[in-house]
Enzyme design. Structure first.
Site, PDB file in Angstrom:
ATOM      1  N   LYS A 189       0.839  -1.181   0.000  1.00  0.00           N
ATOM      2  CA  LYS A 189       0.000   0.000   0.000  1.00  0.00           C
ATOM      3  C   LYS A 189       0.891   1.255   0.000  1.00  0.00           C
ATOM      4  CE  LYS A 189      -1.593   1.609   3.971  1.00  0.00           C
ATOM      5  NZ  LYS A 189      -0.599   2.263   4.858  1.00  0.00           N
ATOM      6  N   HIS A 191      -6.105  -1.045   6.341  1.00  0.00           N
ATOM      7  CA  HIS A 191      -6.027  -2.002   7.446  1.00  0.00           C
ATOM      8  C   HIS A 191      -7.334  -2.151   8.223  1.00  0.00           C
ATOM      9  CE1 HIS A 191      -1.881  -1.664   6.519  1.00  0.00           C
ATOM     10  NE2 HIS A 191      -1.613  -0.615   7.242  1.00  0.00           N
TER      11      HIS A 191
END
Ligand code: BG6
Length: 504
Positions: free
Chosen positions: A162, A254
């Protein structure tokens, strides 16, 4: 239990095939802090196999000896046990190769292809892109053009970190570009939270026990809180963080992934796509944010100056390379509703921030209070039954119950039933180790699929837009949870926020 046996029982007996682990960005921060220690750990447990290689790709002209010294010194900093035992270090050093060259130059990939062919073992390869996302497409294309995406001689898998896009349009665009050169089944999008022991255990607790399932719904659960509290500030990452902020950095990735794991239905099997299909169903059931609700369902703030452990802390705006009028949020909280049969009306409240008083990540499932309070208790929050999955520190599970205080009266008190995972330090696999191991095994269940990533962006996009239009931001003193409006977000939830400021 002997160490090897202990590990076999930890990670299962499956050993991956030997592989060439190619790290783009081999001299970067992620490589030294996470990837090299994770690989050294795997080596220690004999999970890399004699024919596996660790091939660093760097722009600078590095000799083989330079790379070996570099790895040695970084391991000494981040995982000293790996180098303090000379025979063991020697075996790691023998696996190291380096390719120097520019990422946009095809010659770099020809050299890499030659290295893979020179390796006697299988020609399996895992390409880890520990580089800025702006390079993902170039590297994917060049690997493809050099024939390195072709799986005739062994598996070829590409691992990307990411941030995967900055919004829905950029994430879609990036997916399309990478999928031009690699099949979706070859792409592993890392979300290291899914590699954390407690997140995986959540699946086991939910689906390997029958006691939770009857309670796991809107009839018994009042709300769910997911907290990732960090005590550090943004450090040297202002360049990235100024364009990101807490919502993009943590919640879109997340925390929403963790929420989907909490809320999903039992999958048909543990096959990657069966698990990801269930997570995807949850994401698709999330109630879209109407613009008029954004202020009551979301909260943003930025850390001001503060104090922690006697140390004076700078405000976010005083950090190096941060604009002095920056409105980037370092704290974000979002209240989601999952409009499906199981979760109707149950808020899922996700919060995360930097420069908070503690470093704690946990999932708290708060059950409804009993329908009638027979016992008198001064503090009604003491009646909350919380089932907590602690991601860090001290990974484990805890159920808080109300019990009688021993004695002649009927005084009540809170007791905690603790199921700590009982493994600390080097016994517990690190998230990156678990995830690298899974990539080598070809198990993609803990990685985000393209549609999941896009769906998460789609959900948060109205919030991103509303926040981008704001020209002011509230502040909280660094080192505190005094975030204006944080309590109000839980007004309609039983018991308020769990206090995580002193967790050890
Ligand atoms: C990263 C974020 O993905 O996760 C960081 O970019 C954050 O800003 C980090 O600090 C938190 O991870 P962990 O495992 O330390 O909780």
């Amino acid at each position: 239990m002997a160490n090897q046996d202990k590990f076999a029982s930890l990670i299962g007996s499956e050993r991956p095939e030997p592989s060439n682990i190619v790290i783009f960005g081999a001299n970067g921060d992620l490589t030294k802090r996470k990837l090299l220690p994770a690989l050294a750990h795997m080596h220690r447990w004999n999970l890399l196999g004699p024919h596996s290689r660790i091939i660093g790709v760097v722009r600078q002209k590095w000799s083989h000896a330079h790379w070996v010294n570099y790895v040695h010194d970084e391991l000494l900093n981040y995982f000293p046990e790996a180098v303090l035992n000379p025979p063991s270090w020697q075996r790691i050093a023998e696996k190291l190769d380096v390719v120097s060259g520019d990422l946009s130059d095809m010659e770099t990939y020809r050299k890499l292809a030659a290295q893979l062919h020179a390796n006697e073992g299988k020609k399996n390869a895992l390409f880890y892109l520990a580089i800025p996302p702006a390079w993902y497409e170039t590297v994917a294309r060049n690997l493809h053009e050099a024939g390195l995406a072709d799986q005739n001689e062994g598996f070829r898998r590409i691992v990307v970190e990411k941030p995967f896009g900055m919004d829905l349009a950029s994430a879609r665009d990036l997916n399309t570009r990478i999928q031009t050169y690699f099949d979706e089944s070859q792409i592993y999008r890392i979300d290291h939270y899914l590699g954390k022991e407690a997140v995986q255990n959540l699946m086991v607790f939910r689906f390997a026990n029958s006691v939770l399932e009857p309670l796991w719904n809107h009839k018994h659960i009042d709300h769910v809180q997911i907290t990732v509290s960090e005590s550090l500030g943004i450090g040297y990452r202002a360049g990235y963080y100024e364009t990101s902020g807490a919502l993009r950095d943590m919640i879109q990735s997340h925390l929403m992934q963790v929420m989907a794991m909490v809320a999903m239905e039992p999958p048909v099997s543990l096959d990657a796509d069966d698990v990801r299909d269930e997570k995807m169903k949850v994401l698709r059931s999330i109630r879209p944010f109407a613009s008029e609700d954004i202020d009551s369902l979301t909260l943003r703030a930025q850390y001001g100056a503060g104090e922690m452990d006697g140390e004076q802390l700078k405000s976010y705006r005083e950090e190096d390379s941060v604009a002095e009028d920056s409105c980037t949020e370092t704290f974000a909280a979002v209240k989601f509703y999952i409009d499906n049969w199981r979760w109707s009306g149950v808020p899922f409240v996700l919060r995360t921030g930097k420069r908070l008083p503690s470093r704690v990540s946990e999932i708290c499932i708060r059950f409804k209070q009993p329908p009638q309070h027979l016992f008198r208790m001064d503090d009604s929050s003491a009646l909350n039954n919380d089932l907590v999955f602690r991601l860090q520190p001290n990974e484990g599970m805890q159920l808080s119950m109300t019990a009688k205080r021993p004695g002649l009266g009927t005084e009540l008190r809170r007791v905690n039933l603790d199921a700590s995972y009982g493994l600390v330090g080097s016994g517990m696999p690190e998230a990156y180790e678990t995830l690298l191991h899974d990539v080598m095994l070809g198990e993609a269940g803990l990685f985000s699929r393209a549609d999941e990533v896009e769906e998460c962006w789609k959900i948060v996009e109205p919030v991103l837009k509303a926040w981008a239009a704001k020209t002011e931001i509230a502040t909280y003193p660094g080192g505190s949870f005094d975030v204006p409006g944080m309590d109000a977000l839980l007004d309609d939830c039983e018991g308020g926020w769990r206090d995580v400021s002193n967790v050890e």
